[in-house]
Design a protein around this motif. Structure first.
Motif, PDB file in Angstrom:
ATOM      1  N   ASP A   1      -4.707  -0.310  -2.333  1.00  0.00           N
ATOM      2  CA  ASP A   1      -5.347   0.915  -1.250  1.00  0.00           C
ATOM      3  C   ASP A   1      -4.041   2.216  -1.734  1.00  0.00           C
TER       4      ASP A   1
ATOM      5  N   ASN B   1      -9.298  -1.742  -0.268  1.00  0.00           N
ATOM      6  CA  ASN B   1     -10.655  -0.997   0.425  1.00  0.00           C
ATOM      7  C   ASN B   1     -10.534   0.032   0.362  1.00  0.00           C
ATOM      8  N   HIS B   2      -9.720   1.174   0.978  1.00  0.00           N
ATOM      9  CA  HIS B   2      -9.130   2.446   0.444  1.00  0.00           C
ATOM     10  C   HIS B   2      -9.619   2.823  -1.077  1.00  0.00           C
TER      11      HIS B   2
ATOM     12  N   ASP C   1       0.513  -0.953  -0.152  1.00  0.00           N
ATOM     13  CA  ASP C   1      -0.122   0.061  -0.019  1.00  0.00           C
ATOM     14  C   ASP C   1       1.241   1.054   0.397  1.00  0.00           C
TER      15      ASP C   1
ATOM     16  N   HIS D   1      -5.543  -7.290  -2.231  1.00  0.00           N
ATOM     17  CA  HIS D   1      -4.743  -6.732  -1.455  1.00  0.00           C
ATOM     18  C   HIS D   1      -4.898  -7.290   0.520  1.00  0.00           C
TER      19      HIS D   1
ATOM     20  N   HIS E   1      -2.880  -4.671   2.775  1.00  0.00           N
ATOM     21  CA  HIS E   1      -3.509  -4.077   4.124  1.00  0.00           C
ATOM     22  C   HIS E   1      -2.698  -3.632   5.823  1.00  0.00           C
TER      23      HIS E   1
HETATM   24 FE   LIG Z   1      -6.516  -1.633   2.960  1.00  0.00          FE
END
Ligand SMILES: [Fe+2]
Length: 436
Positions: A192, A225-226, A161, A308, A343
Motif C-alpha cells: 500500500d 491491496n491498494h 503502509d 502486506h 495493512h
Molecule cells: Fe492494505
C-alpha cells in the motif's frame, strides 16, 4: 448630459475586463494551465529510483522516466571520487525504454517513456557515483554503496503502509528515517505505497517525498491491496520499478527474494488473487510451492519475510487465518526469524503460533508509516502495540545478532528487541521495551 451606468452595463464592463485579463495571462504564461499538474514528465530525468537485483553485492537496477521525445537513456557510472568528476571516464550503459500510458478515472492521461537498466560488475562494499540522462539533459550525480561481504554489519529500514499523507505527513517520516539510518543498504515497504492504484499524481507525491533518497538507497516493495486495481497490478509497478523476477512466473516483481550478507529477504504477494480469498487459487498455491523451495535452498543465517497482509491482525474483527494455514508451517519448519507486514494501520509486535507444539516462534510485526490509522484492537498475540502513531523501523544485522528498533516520526525510540543466535543455531529473544 452625463452617461448613466446601469447595473447591466457595469456587468458587461466587468466581464470584458475579466476576458481581457484572461487573454493577457494566457499570452504571458502560455503553459499557465499546466501549473496545477505537477506529475507531467519532461526531457529531464525524474523519478529516479534504485532497486536491488537478486545479487545486490555486484549489481543494481535503476529506473527513471522522461517525456516521449526522449527515446533512449543512458547511465554513466564510475567509482566515487573526491576530486572533480570526469564524465568522460565513466562506464556507460544504455537503457531499455518503453512508452507507458497511465490513466486513472477521468484524470488526464500521463504518457511517459520509462527507462530501466542494470549496472553489473560492481564490487561489494564500494562507493559509486552515477547519473542518468541523454544528450544535454542529465540528472545530478548520485552516490550509492554496495553491501559488504559476510561479516560486515548492515542495516535496513522497514515501513508499514505509506498510503495516505504522501504529500503532507509522510515526507518528514522518510526523511527522519534517512537521518536515523543514512547508511542503510535498502528501504523496505510492506505494501500500500499509494492509496488509489493507477493514480499517477499519488506516485508523484511519493517520489517527491523520497526525492534523492530513492536515487541513493535501493527501495524494495511488496504490493498491498491498494497497489492493485481489482485483480490487476498497478501498471506503474513493473514499469517504474525493476524488482527481482526470481519468483513464480505470474508474479514477477511482486514475489521474489534478495540475498544480502547473512540475510535472505523474501517478498510474498498477499494482494494477488484478491487477498488470498481463494485458497485454491493460482497465486497462493504457486507462492506456497515457491516459498518452500527458496526456504529449503537458503544458506543465509537470517531469514525475513515481508508481505502486506498481517499473519496476526492488530485490528478488531480482522484476521487472516488462510495466510497462517498455508504459510505458517513453512515459516516454522525453516525457522524464519521475522515477518514484516502492514495493512492494519496500527502497530503490533509479538511471537505467536497456531501450533501448540511449535518449538520455533516467528516474530510478527504490523506497522504503519502514513497518516491513515485504524483503532487498535485488543489482540492477545501482541507483546507491544500502539495506535495513532506513524513509525519506521531499523533492522541491523551484525554476525549472530539482529537488532530491531522502531522509531516515531520525530525520532523517538518506541520499540526495541534483539535476536541472538548461539553456536548451535538456538535463538534468544530479548524484549528491551518490556524491560523499561
Ligand atoms: Fe492494505
Amino acid at each position: 448630459m452625463p452617461t448613466k451606468y446601469t447595473s447591466d452595463m457595469k456587468n458587461k464592463f466587468r466581464l470584458l475586463l475579466e476576458y481581457i485579463s484572461l487573454i493577457a495571462i494566457c499570452l504571458v504564461f502560455p503553459s499557465g494551465f499546466t501549473f496545477a499538474q505537477p506529475n507531467l514528465p519532461s526531457v529531464f530525468p525524474d523519478r529516479i529510483i534504485l532497486n536491488p537485483t537478486p545479487d545486490p553485492l555486484t549489481s543494481l537496477a535503476i529506473t527513471w522516466r522522461t517525456d516521449t521525445t526522449v527515446h533512449v537513456g543512458f547511465c554513466e557510472w564510475q567509482l566515487a571520487t573526491d576530486t572533480k568528476i570526469k564524465a568522460e571516464e565513466s562506464n556507460s550503459v544504455k537503457s531499455n525504454t518503453k512508452t507507458v500510458e497511465y490513466q486513472f478515472k477521468d484524470e488526464p492521461k500521463i504518457i511517459v517513456n520509462q527507462h530501466s537498466l542494470i549496472l553489473s560488475g560492481l564490487l561489494p562494499s564500494t562507493e559509486y557515483i552515477y547519473r542518468v540522462g541523454f544528450d544535454a539533459n542529465w540528472s545530478e550525480w548520485f552516490q550509492f554503496r554496495t553491501p559488504g561481504k559476510k561479516n560486515e554489519e548492515f542495516s535496513f529500514v522497514y515501513f508499514g503502509d505509506p498510503q495516505v499523507g504522501l504529500k503532507t505527513e509522510w515526507p518528514r517520516l522518510i526523511r527522519k528515517a534517512y537521518q536515523q539510518c543514512p547508511d542503510c543498504r535498502f528501504m523496505l515497504y510492506a505494501g500500500d505505497i499509494i492509496n488509489r492504484a493507477e493514480r499517477d499524481i499519488e506516485w508523484q507525491e511519493w517520489f517527491d517525498a523520497g526525492s534523492f533518497i530513492f536515487s541513493t538507497i535501493p527501495q524494495i516493495m511488496t504490493p498491498g491491496n491498494h497497489d492493485y486495481s481489482g485483480l490487476t497490478l498497478d501498471h506503474h509497478w513493473n514499469s517504474q520499478f525493476a524488482q527481482p523476477t526470481n519468483g513464480p512466473s505470474g508474479l514477477k516483481g511482486t514475489c521474489f527474494f534478495v540475498d544480502y550478507p547473512k540475510l535472505r529477504l523474501i517478498s510474498i504477494d498477499s494482494a494477488a488473487g484478491s487477498e488470498l480469498e481463494d485458497e485454491n487459487g493460482y497465486p497462493l498455491q504457486e507462492q506456497k510451492t515457491w516459498l518452500d523451495s527458496v526456504l529449503y535452498t537458503n544458506k543465509k543465517e537470517w531469514v525475513i519475510v515481508t508481505t502486506h497482509l498481517p499473519f496476526y491482525s492488530t485490528k478488531e474483527n480482522r484476521d487472516n487465518p488462510k495466510l497462517r494455514k498455508h504459510f505458517q508451517p513453512l515459516l516454522e519448519k525453516y525457522k524464519v526469524d521475522i515477518v514484516l507486514t502492514g495493512h492494519d494501520h496500527s502497530y503490533g509486535r509479538g511471537r505467536a503460533s497456531d501450533n501448540i507444539n511449535n518449538k520455533h516462534t516467528v516474530v510478527y510485526v504490523v506497522s504503519v508509516s502514513g497518516s491513515k490509522f485504524y483503532l487498535l484492537g485488543t489482540k492477545p498475540w501482541m507483546e507491544q502495540s500502539a495506535g495513532n502513531l506513524e513509525l519506521f523501523q531499523t533492522i541491523t544485522i551484525k554476525e549472530n545478532i539482529l537488532m530491531y528498533k522502531s522509531y516515531t516520526a520525530s525520532g523517538l525510540l518506541f520499540d526495541e528487541f534483539m535476536l541472538k543466535r548461539n553456536g548451535n543455531g538456538e535463538k534468544k529473544f530479548t524484549d528491551f521495551k518490556a524491560q523499561k
